[in-house]
Design an enzyme around this catalytic site. Sequence first.
Site: not given
Length: 775
Positions: A236, A244, A253, A279
């Site tokens: 992760d 973000n 992204d 993620e």
Amino acid sequence: MLSNSTQHLSDSGLRDRFHRRSLEHQRPLSTVTMAFTVVAFLCFVGARNLVGGPAAPLAYRLTCALVLALLVLAIPRARTIWLFGAIGIVYLQVLVAGMALNVAGVEAPLLWVLPALAVIPICAAPLWLTPTHFFTGTVLFYAAALALLSGEPRPHDVNVVVWMWIAAIGMPTSAVFHFGFYRFRRNHFLLESQLAQLAATDPLTGLQNRRAFVKQAERRLDGGAPDERISAIFLDIDSFKSLNDRFGHAVGDHALYQVAQVLMEETSAEDSVSRIGGEEFAVLRRDGLAGALHLAERLRGAIAAIERPDGHLTASFGVAEHRRGESIMVLLDRADEALLRAKHSGRNRVCAERALPLEALQLLGDDFAADGEVRRHRWEEYYLTSHFQPLYSLSHQKQVGFEALLRGEQDDGTLVPPVVLFAPKPSSDEGALDRASHAVHLGNARKSLPADAWLFLNILPATFIAEGYADQLAKIVRAVGLDPERVILEILESHGGSVDDMSRAAALYREHGFLIAVDDFGAGQSNLDRLLRIRPDIVKLDGELIRATSHGTEQPILPKLVSLLHQAGMLVVVEGVETTEELILAVESNVDFAQGYLLGRPAAEIAPPESVHRRIDDAFDVIAQGRAHQHALFESEVEPYRVGLRAAADSLLAGVVMDDAFAALSRFERCISCFILDDSGRQVGPEVPGPAHNSKGASLHPVANPRDARWDHRPYFRNAVLLPGVAVASNPYLSLASGRPCVAVTLAVQFAAGRSVIGVELDWSALGLPWPAGD
């Protein structure tokens, strides 16, 4: 898109997959069509029997029908493309032989076979899987058929008609049918493959999505060899939400895409790599736990080299090895649990799965002697062994238990420093050492500890709440010949478990007979709510609490804390007893059990307790002698105020006004104020201030006026009412009005208007003032 995919059909791997897929589709159709042909052939045989003239034996013709039927039955069992094509070729050759036998002896054989020469290749054309099969089968069919017709002389016009049927109708039509149907199947396969790929692929990273990953993993686990080792890596990206939120989803992204590229570069073609969601990524690898941990560390380092606008990306990893019989979801859950521990222990690290609860016992293997003793167990570069520190019941003045403490030893017997032994190892399960220590301690305790002594086992919260560990630990305890009732599980002050989970787990351990203790109360995460919800049998107070004092007076807080825990139904152990003064305080505070260097240091061998028994007994003697002396000092300090208060009471009864009656008493050095309370505990008139009245206390201004309050709930009021006419001195208390430790001397007096309590409040905050003996 389809045209691009079509270009790739030349790839042998894709072409083979297309033909295998076609085989699955064609097998049912071919079976039905060829079975219908067998029925048609039997009708042909029946029609031939209605015609006169010499004929081939019926048995031969029926044998051909039987062979055709057997070939039809072989179609569903054809597992390869070439076997399927070979069955078709043989089928057509047998069919031609059957027609030859059937038309033998008829006057116009051409009328019997010509329709079949045109219809059979046309009907068979869509059934051929590959053009190679089509050309081979069709050519051989026509070659055999033309050989059948070559012996009959025919007029020229008849030959023209025959070749028209074969060359102008049969061959072109069968070719159109075959290649048309072949193209249709090919395009359908490419579209199906494209859709399947889109359904199985994460569009952002190009990796497998979760559904495809799980499906492929299930196939690998089901089809793997019994001794094959497979591991899962769950990772992760750390702090991805902040990426973000601060820099936009485009940056996020791109980070996901870069991580995916790292995973593809560092893994092999045999590894399954997937973006599970958000993620989170997963890797399924054909390797054991050690190899998967090595790969995870390599991935962690590669990801840490990826830049983000505010630094570098990091990721946390959890690794688990597949266990026989478990599903992929269980494997991923164990890897996910390890990932959560990596997150909670600081991120940017790799954590391995938790070992099976019984593995702690299994790891010891032959280290268990026949008598259950474990002297040392190999662990990494050193050995694990046990040292025991005694706990004494102060009232019984004897050893009642021993805390097992883990030690590491080198080959030469020198001890490994604790900082090395307990150093966090991100790529290993932190609970593995904890569980191994339990087996080591239990094995050593059986022989080393007295038969009636408790064994205190330290246990991490994460281990304590691990599913099934209560049952497994009970098995280990009984395996070494101990009873769970002799084991006290001492929950360490640590992260790794919610209070609710620990409360539920405690009930499971109690069902086996274990007692529960909470370690280091008063430090770190420990609090009263934790105690009241876990409800331990024993509370171990942090060693600093024995030295803690109240603000200003330097009086110890230990007696009140012990009293609070006793009222909650818990026994109390005080740790860190290092001096005789601390031992005396522990006895005076009514502590149940004590532990510390003064009473015994941790050691591999149990020391004789006689000298400690005498030391505890001496502490009791000191307290017994000092209690009377302490009481006398306190009484001597408050006696002048008792005398002054009785004099003030006599003056009030004689009708002297309040200020004059309290004039002498209010001039005493420690007097804060003199007051009168009515029968309901409310103040009558103003208080008469004394020399200590204006000391610090401005911060308590909202409650500084005692006339706003009711005081009949205070002990100094109740005790005075119970002993009318007697001047009563209270224990020191924290005054709500002044915010200082105070002592109240009160006296219940019967006036004509009713009963009142008169009193004087004394400032008891100065250092060196005697306090009464504890409760």
